[in-house]
Design a protein around this motif. Structure first.
Motif, PDB file in Angstrom:
ATOM      1  N   LEU A 177       0.801  -1.221   0.000  1.00  0.00           N
ATOM      2  CA  LEU A 177       0.000   0.000   0.000  1.00  0.00           C
ATOM      3  C   LEU A 177       0.835   1.272   0.000  1.00  0.00           C
ATOM      4  O   LEU A 177       0.280   2.362  -0.143  1.00  0.00           O
ATOM      5  CB  LEU A 177      -0.922   0.013   1.227  1.00  0.00           C
ATOM      6  CG  LEU A 177      -1.896  -1.158   1.325  1.00  0.00           C
ATOM      7  CD1 LEU A 177      -2.648  -1.098   2.639  1.00  0.00           C
ATOM      8  CD2 LEU A 177      -2.845  -1.164   0.148  1.00  0.00           C
ATOM      9  N   ASP A 178       2.129   1.139   0.167  1.00  0.00           N
ATOM     10  CA  ASP A 178       3.014   2.299   0.265  1.00  0.00           C
ATOM     11  C   ASP A 178       2.801   3.247  -0.913  1.00  0.00           C
ATOM     12  O   ASP A 178       2.886   2.850  -2.070  1.00  0.00           O
ATOM     13  CB  ASP A 178       4.477   1.850   0.311  1.00  0.00           C
ATOM     14  CG  ASP A 178       5.427   2.999   0.589  1.00  0.00           C
ATOM     15  OD1 ASP A 178       5.042   3.919   1.338  1.00  0.00           O
ATOM     16  OD2 ASP A 178       6.548   2.968   0.044  1.00  0.00           O
ATOM     17  N   GLY A 179       2.472   4.478  -0.601  1.00  0.00           N
ATOM     18  CA  GLY A 179       2.243   5.487  -1.636  1.00  0.00           C
ATOM     19  C   GLY A 179       0.821   5.498  -2.171  1.00  0.00           C
ATOM     20  O   GLY A 179       0.468   6.372  -2.957  1.00  0.00           O
ATOM     21  N   GLY A 180      -0.009   4.541  -1.763  1.00  0.00           N
ATOM     22  CA  GLY A 180      -1.385   4.488  -2.239  1.00  0.00           C
ATOM     23  C   GLY A 180      -2.295   5.387  -1.423  1.00  0.00           C
ATOM     24  O   GLY A 180      -1.952   5.825  -0.326  1.00  0.00           O
ATOM     25  N   ARG A 181      -3.469   5.668  -1.987  1.00  0.00           N
ATOM     26  CA  ARG A 181      -4.472   6.483  -1.296  1.00  0.00           C
ATOM     27  C   ARG A 181      -5.801   5.746  -1.340  1.00  0.00           C
ATOM     28  O   ARG A 181      -6.197   5.233  -2.378  1.00  0.00           O
ATOM     29  CB  ARG A 181      -4.603   7.845  -1.979  1.00  0.00           C
ATOM     30  CG  ARG A 181      -3.326   8.676  -1.853  1.00  0.00           C
ATOM     31  CD  ARG A 181      -3.405   9.956  -2.630  1.00  0.00           C
ATOM     32  NE  ARG A 181      -4.429  10.825  -2.054  1.00  0.00           N
ATOM     33  CZ  ARG A 181      -4.841  11.934  -2.633  1.00  0.00           C
ATOM     34  NH1 ARG A 181      -4.337  12.311  -3.792  1.00  0.00           N
ATOM     35  NH2 ARG A 181      -5.764  12.682  -2.065  1.00  0.00           N
ATOM     36  N   GLU A 182      -6.484   5.731  -0.207  1.00  0.00           N
ATOM     37  CA  GLU A 182      -7.785   5.077  -0.134  1.00  0.00           C
ATOM     38  C   GLU A 182      -8.791   5.876  -0.955  1.00  0.00           C
ATOM     39  O   GLU A 182      -8.897   7.087  -0.814  1.00  0.00           O
ATOM     40  CB  GLU A 182      -8.225   4.997   1.324  1.00  0.00           C
ATOM     41  CG  GLU A 182      -9.537   4.293   1.512  1.00  0.00           C
ATOM     42  CD  GLU A 182      -9.917   4.195   2.980  1.00  0.00           C
ATOM     43  OE1 GLU A 182      -9.916   5.236   3.654  1.00  0.00           O
ATOM     44  OE2 GLU A 182     -10.214   3.082   3.435  1.00  0.00           O
ATOM     45  N   PHE A 183      -9.559   5.185  -1.793  1.00  0.00           N
ATOM     46  CA  PHE A 183     -10.583   5.867  -2.591  1.00  0.00           C
ATOM     47  C   PHE A 183     -11.977   5.324  -2.337  1.00  0.00           C
ATOM     48  O   PHE A 183     -12.965   5.937  -2.733  1.00  0.00           O
ATOM     49  CB  PHE A 183     -10.262   5.803  -4.090  1.00  0.00           C
ATOM     50  CG  PHE A 183     -10.360   4.422  -4.684  1.00  0.00           C
ATOM     51  CD1 PHE A 183     -11.552   3.970  -5.208  1.00  0.00           C
ATOM     52  CD2 PHE A 183      -9.259   3.584  -4.709  1.00  0.00           C
ATOM     53  CE1 PHE A 183     -11.647   2.703  -5.745  1.00  0.00           C
ATOM     54  CE2 PHE A 183      -9.338   2.321  -5.239  1.00  0.00           C
ATOM     55  CZ  PHE A 183     -10.537   1.875  -5.766  1.00  0.00           C
ATOM     56  N   LEU A 184     -12.087   4.180  -1.659  1.00  0.00           N
ATOM     57  CA  LEU A 184     -13.398   3.578  -1.435  1.00  0.00           C
ATOM     58  C   LEU A 184     -13.404   2.850  -0.100  1.00  0.00           C
ATOM     59  O   LEU A 184     -12.475   2.113   0.219  1.00  0.00           O
ATOM     60  CB  LEU A 184     -13.724   2.572  -2.541  1.00  0.00           C
ATOM     61  CG  LEU A 184     -14.995   1.734  -2.369  1.00  0.00           C
ATOM     62  CD1 LEU A 184     -16.230   2.597  -2.417  1.00  0.00           C
ATOM     63  CD2 LEU A 184     -15.049   0.655  -3.440  1.00  0.00           C
ATOM     64  N   ARG A 185     -14.461   3.074   0.657  1.00  0.00           N
ATOM     65  CA  ARG A 185     -14.710   2.325   1.881  1.00  0.00           C
ATOM     66  C   ARG A 185     -16.168   1.893   1.798  1.00  0.00           C
ATOM     67  O   ARG A 185     -17.035   2.693   1.476  1.00  0.00           O
ATOM     68  CB  ARG A 185     -14.467   3.204   3.095  1.00  0.00           C
ATOM     69  CG  ARG A 185     -14.470   2.430   4.391  1.00  0.00           C
ATOM     70  CD  ARG A 185     -14.031   3.298   5.529  1.00  0.00           C
ATOM     71  NE  ARG A 185     -12.594   3.546   5.416  1.00  0.00           N
ATOM     72  CZ  ARG A 185     -11.842   3.932   6.438  1.00  0.00           C
ATOM     73  NH1 ARG A 185     -12.394   4.129   7.618  1.00  0.00           N
ATOM     74  NH2 ARG A 185     -10.558   4.146   6.277  1.00  0.00           N
ATOM     75  N   ALA A 186     -16.440   0.623   2.079  1.00  0.00           N
ATOM     76  CA  ALA A 186     -17.801   0.095   1.943  1.00  0.00           C
ATOM     77  C   ALA A 186     -18.188  -0.690   3.186  1.00  0.00           C
ATOM     78  O   ALA A 186     -17.362  -1.397   3.764  1.00  0.00           O
ATOM     79  CB  ALA A 186     -17.877  -0.806   0.711  1.00  0.00           C
ATOM     80  N   LYS A 220     -10.816  12.172  -5.458  1.00  0.00           N
ATOM     81  CA  LYS A 220      -9.493  12.782  -5.647  1.00  0.00           C
ATOM     82  C   LYS A 220      -8.378  11.743  -5.618  1.00  0.00           C
ATOM     83  O   LYS A 220      -7.343  11.933  -6.244  1.00  0.00           O
ATOM     84  CB  LYS A 220      -9.246  13.852  -4.590  1.00  0.00           C
ATOM     85  CG  LYS A 220     -10.101  15.103  -4.789  1.00  0.00           C
ATOM     86  CD  LYS A 220      -9.828  16.122  -3.721  1.00  0.00           C
ATOM     87  CE  LYS A 220      -8.483  16.772  -3.982  1.00  0.00           C
ATOM     88  NZ  LYS A 220      -8.193  17.878  -3.081  1.00  0.00           N
ATOM     89  N   ALA A 221      -8.589  10.651  -4.922  1.00  0.00           N
ATOM     90  CA  ALA A 221      -7.552   9.621  -4.828  1.00  0.00           C
ATOM     91  C   ALA A 221      -7.317   8.906  -6.156  1.00  0.00           C
ATOM     92  O   ALA A 221      -6.235   8.387  -6.396  1.00  0.00           O
ATOM     93  CB  ALA A 221      -7.911   8.613  -3.747  1.00  0.00           C
ATOM     94  N   LEU A 222      -8.337   8.886  -7.024  1.00  0.00           N
ATOM     95  CA  LEU A 222      -8.208   8.221  -8.323  1.00  0.00           C
ATOM     96  C   LEU A 222      -7.876   9.182  -9.453  1.00  0.00           C
ATOM     97  O   LEU A 222      -7.182   8.821 -10.389  1.00  0.00           O
ATOM     98  CB  LEU A 222      -9.510   7.490  -8.675  1.00  0.00           C
ATOM     99  CG  LEU A 222      -9.776   6.214  -7.917  1.00  0.00           C
ATOM    100  CD1 LEU A 222     -11.154   5.682  -8.264  1.00  0.00           C
ATOM    101  CD2 LEU A 222      -8.724   5.176  -8.228  1.00  0.00           C
ATOM    102  N   GLY A 223      -8.405  10.379  -9.409  1.00  0.00           N
ATOM    103  CA  GLY A 223      -8.191  11.334 -10.490  1.00  0.00           C
ATOM    104  C   GLY A 223      -9.504  11.888 -10.990  1.00  0.00           C
ATOM    105  O   GLY A 223     -10.584  11.504 -10.545  1.00  0.00           O
ATOM    106  N   ALA A 224      -9.414  12.781 -11.950  1.00  0.00           N
ATOM    107  CA  ALA A 224     -10.576  13.541 -12.401  1.00  0.00           C
ATOM    108  C   ALA A 224     -11.563  12.743 -13.251  1.00  0.00           C
ATOM    109  O   ALA A 224     -12.729  13.082 -13.318  1.00  0.00           O
ATOM    110  CB  ALA A 224     -10.110  14.772 -13.186  1.00  0.00           C
TER     111      ALA A 224
END
Length: 106
Positions: A17-26, A41-45
């Motif tokens: 996960l190093d350098g990753g950003r969470e984009f979804l929590r369910a 924002k974690a994935l892009g526009a």
């Protein structure tokens, strides 16, 4: 079953996960609706990136279900696509649902 959320332990995967950003929590309620928290924002526009991520997640889920239930990944993925198709055809929730927007610094 506990009333408190039990997080998935990600400690063993810290390097991955190093350098990753969470984009979804369910979260899923037994016999009830699921809740989703998305940070675009974690994935892009481009929202298409979320679609790509969902397909990747479906493939990972199929592998997990296959391993847990002793079935093939292909069989589990076919069942997941059945669920996608059913939900796209007749959504279980009417929109708009409550939306939480990520903080500006996220």
């Amino acid at each position: 079953m506990t009333d408190k959320p039990i997080p998935i332990d990600l400690v063993p995967f810290a390097e991955m996960l190093d350098g990753g950003r969470e984009f979804l929590r369910a979260w899923a309620k037994e016999g009830g609706p699921a809740s989703y928290f998305v940070n675009p924002k974690a994935l892009g526009a481009d929202p298409a990136l979320f679609g790509i991520a969902l397909v990747d997640a479906a493939r990972h889920a199929a592998a997990a279900w296959g391993k847990a239930l002793g079935h093939s990944q292909d069989e589990m993925l076919a069942r997941i696509w059945e669920g996608f198709d059913a939900e796209r055809t007749a959504p279980t929730n009417d929109l708009p649902l409550p939306v939480a927007v990520a903080r500006k610094d996220d």
